[in-house]
Design a protein around this motif. Sequence first.
Motif, short mmCIF file in Angstrom:
data_model
loop_
_atom_site.label_atom_id
_atom_site.label_comp_id
_atom_site.label_asym_id
_atom_site.label_seq_id
_atom_site.Cartn_x
_atom_site.Cartn_y
_atom_site.Cartn_z
N GLY A 1 46.90 41.78 43.99
CA GLY A 1 45.95 41.91 44.79
C GLY A 1 45.32 42.41 45.37
N GLY A 2 45.68 43.23 46.27
CA GLY A 2 45.67 44.45 47.35
C GLY A 2 44.31 45.56 46.60
N LEU A 3 44.48 46.55 46.77
CA LEU A 3 43.50 47.68 47.36
C LEU A 3 44.17 48.24 45.16
CD1 LEU A 3 42.06 50.27 47.39
CD2 LEU A 3 43.38 51.35 49.09
N LYS B 1 43.01 46.64 42.81
CA LYS B 1 41.67 46.74 42.63
C LYS B 1 40.81 48.33 41.67
CE LYS B 1 38.75 43.72 43.92
NZ LYS B 1 37.91 43.19 43.38
N THR B 2 41.90 49.19 42.57
CA THR B 2 41.32 50.60 41.82
C THR B 2 42.18 50.65 40.31
OG1 THR B 2 42.42 50.99 44.23
CG2 THR B 2 42.02 52.58 42.33
N GLN C 1 39.18 48.82 38.47
CA GLN C 1 37.87 49.47 37.92
C GLN C 1 38.55 50.18 36.96
OE1 GLN C 1 35.26 49.76 39.18
NE2 GLN C 1 35.15 51.83 38.82
N ARG C 2 39.65 51.02 36.63
CA ARG C 2 39.38 52.20 35.94
C ARG C 2 39.37 51.16 34.35
NH1 ARG C 2 44.88 55.33 36.32
NH2 ARG C 2 45.18 54.67 37.89
N ARG D 1 40.00 58.14 43.23
CA ARG D 1 40.26 56.59 42.28
C ARG D 1 39.39 55.57 43.64
NH1 ARG D 1 40.92 57.62 37.38
NH2 ARG D 1 42.76 58.66 36.22
N THR D 2 40.00 55.65 44.55
CA THR D 2 39.82 54.67 45.59
C THR D 2 38.26 54.75 45.80
OG1 THR D 2 41.74 54.75 46.62
CG2 THR D 2 40.16 53.94 47.72
N THR E 1 36.62 53.36 43.28
CA THR E 1 36.10 51.79 43.41
C THR E 1 35.09 51.22 44.27
OG1 THR E 1 38.82 51.69 42.56
CG2 THR E 1 37.64 49.62 43.43
N LEU F 1 48.02 56.72 50.74
CA LEU F 1 46.89 56.35 50.82
C LEU F 1 46.91 55.47 50.96
CD1 LEU F 1 43.77 56.88 51.87
CD2 LEU F 1 43.12 56.85 49.20
N ASP F 2 47.71 54.42 51.66
CA ASP F 2 48.17 52.78 51.57
C ASP F 2 46.74 52.05 52.36
OD1 ASP F 2 49.01 52.88 53.85
OD2 ASP F 2 50.47 52.96 54.30
N GLU F 3 46.46 50.67 52.40
CA GLU F 3 45.95 50.03 52.88
C GLU F 3 45.91 50.07 54.17
OE1 GLU F 3 47.24 46.12 51.32
OE2 GLU F 3 46.51 46.64 49.16
N VAL G 1 43.39 53.48 54.78
CA VAL G 1 42.15 53.35 53.86
C VAL G 1 41.45 52.38 54.86
CG1 VAL G 1 41.07 52.03 52.65
CG2 VAL G 1 42.42 53.17 51.73
N LYS H 1 36.08 42.97 52.58
CA LYS H 1 36.56 41.36 51.90
C LYS H 1 36.80 41.54 50.52
CE LYS H 1 33.25 38.66 50.21
NZ LYS H 1 31.94 38.29 50.56
N GLU H 2 36.63 42.83 50.00
CA GLU H 2 36.84 43.23 48.02
C GLU H 2 37.58 43.58 47.86
OE1 GLU H 2 34.73 42.89 45.72
OE2 GLU H 2 33.15 40.76 46.45
N LEU H 3 38.29 44.18 48.46
CA LEU H 3 39.49 44.66 48.16
C LEU H 3 40.97 44.27 49.14
CD1 LEU H 3 38.60 48.84 48.86
CD2 LEU H 3 38.15 47.40 46.93
N GLY H 4 40.64 43.32 49.74
CA GLY H 4 41.91 42.81 50.54
C GLY H 4 42.48 43.62 51.86
N LEU H 5 41.74 44.92 52.30
CA LEU H 5 42.05 45.66 53.51
C LEU H 5 42.28 44.58 54.70
CD1 LEU H 5 40.03 48.50 53.59
CD2 LEU H 5 42.13 47.87 51.84
#
Lengths: 457, 279
Positions: free
Chosen positions: A168-170, A173-174, A177-178, B214-215, B218, B248-250, B253, B272-276
């Motif tokens: 559910g986290g980053l 998402k990444t 998307q890929r 990659r991030t 996104t 590059l952890d949450e 970021v 919101k979208e990335l759940g950070l």
Amino acid sequence: MPEPGSLVDRHVGFVHALREAGVPVSVAEGLDAANALRVVELADRESLRAAYAATLVKKPGYRPGFDVLFDLWFPATTTGLRAPREEPLDPETATVEELRAYLAQLLTDGGDAEMRAFAQAMVSRFGRQQASGPGRQNWFSYSVLRALSPETLMARILREVLAGQERGGLAEKTVRQRVTSGIRRFEEEVATDVRRRIAEDSGVERIARSAVRPPLDQIDFLRVTKADLARLRREVHPLARRLAARLTIKHRKGRRGRLDFRRTVRASLQSGGVPLTTHFKPPRPHKPELVILCDTSDSVSSFAHFTLLLTYALREQFTKVRAFGFVDTVDEITKFFQPGADVVEAMTRLAKEADMVRFGRTNYRHSLETFAERYGDAIGPRTSLLILGDARSNYQPPALDLLKSLAGKARHAYWLNPEPRQQWDTGDSVASDYATIVPMYECRNVAQLTAFIETLA
Amino acid sequence: MFDSPADVTERLAAVDYLSDDAISTSVFLAAALGKPLLVEGPAGVGKTQLAKAVAAATGSDLIRLQCYEGLDEARALYEWNYKKQLLRIQATSADDDIFTEEFLLERPLLKAIRSDRPTVLLIDETDKADVEVEGLLLELLSDFQVTIPELGTVVARRRPYVVLTSNATRELSEALKRRCLYLHIEYPTPERERDIVLSQVPGIRGDLAEQLARTVATLRALELKKAPSVAETVDWANTLLALGREELDEATVAGTLGVVLKHAADHTRAVKELGLPDA
């Protein structure tokens, strides 16, 4: 049309097809392309594509259509599937499970060439369908996509790649998307190869006509698909900026500002007291005010979506914008479009909170009455009034006098109508009646919106 | 100037500009056909940088005309030096010819035409200029010459390599587009962006660069007001390096998002979208 044989024939046929698909290619540009062919390596297909694109396609909106036609006129040679890294995979005999595993691997880290080769192999295995008539066969992408169902690979790829990480986290998402963009690429490659095979069977010209979708700026607002909307949003923003600029320029012309006496005299010292250059105080920038009235009913729902987009974009450009939405009654919707607010969110909140719908049928008379009564003072001598709607009033009296008095108070008034001009005045449309009071423009696509903005100058 | 698209790729890489097929072919064609190159694309994908890179790779002078609203002939092309003319009239007799080379003030366009050295002429943000400026450019771009009423026509001594850039805030005229080759640069693929980060930020680890690219991809897929540019990706890499972060952890970021996102609304959306976690 002769069978395209030599390079020149092929070139001419290609240019011709582009023009038919709505990409304007002038004679000079065609010649440029021909000249370019003399200097690039023809065997390198991507180089050839880039050369054609650089000389013929001068607008990003034309690019998708161009790519489809290029793939038809200059098809990729089929090379067959190269063995994947570990064990060799025979695309003709491998089980569907093995193929899906290979595709999953391609989706996360596959190169373009591998993806294309795999798509071609899959079309030749799954894409053929017997058609009526002896010896005839058709090619379809949906049978390929059904056999492999790439969409269903997502869960499994996520499981493998994320291996133990939090969901559910980053990271997720990444990966999502890929993979999604990988799936799109695969689908496109399959569609391209299917078109190529159909073209081989029945000739390039036949398929070319049906294969190309109209360029983005000619897509009808009333028939916009969801995928187009996101792209439209990008097109509309710069247009709003231009519209704002146009409305401002109108006032700036002919007024250079007052003479700046001090600066002029100072400058004249350099030329021995002769005031060679006159300096003016910068003209006070005119702050145009805009009042937007938009029909947000269901009959124009996709247009409404667009008008809201335009409203949102204009909101950012003008200092003073008030937007009103109406169906049966009017409500001010300015507050939903704060500059800097999120457009998607604004739309959802708008649908939930605004008081516009009572019976869900457009009623121009009632809307105009409510508007004049509640917000009449929004329109002043410095306001531009922009009305967006199809002028279909469900056989209610149009309240022309009311509109006349509103338009009379504003500096300018314009009406954008999303219906084709032939349909005006049919059924319950009272377009022409309104058009006698407020100049009405047919505005069904980005190209027409652009044209409208140009006429303002 | 260049032998082939491959040659372009190689020589641009030598000056730290990572090109791709489309860019190299267009740059090569512009040189081979002697046509101006119009480069469009979102802000921050390296349009201006491309012109600089071409100049550096070919050892040419770079002349830059920055366009803006209200740019006129006097700023773009040439101007008469009134003061000098006036003084000359006062000092000598009035029938002296005061419209000669001596009183001409060169502006970027004229300078590029009259230069003897190989030149790259960069006309930056063409869309910001008024429509009249486009008219001014037409003669220059098709015939590489400029007409000055008092002096006559000045033909280029040596054709400059012309690059025009535009963010497409305004549609440029058909006439201008017809004279140019067209290149649309999109945001780079994650693979190419990783390589750009690696070449621009020495000392960064390969896997971190990959994660960054990659991030950012996104982030760009979200509907933001201003998508992160390539330059901002590079800034981000530098930031992480300076902070000594290996991964590059949450939390990282969330803490450094301000380097790539420049609007409060975008910030909220990304969180919101990335759940950070809320920073």
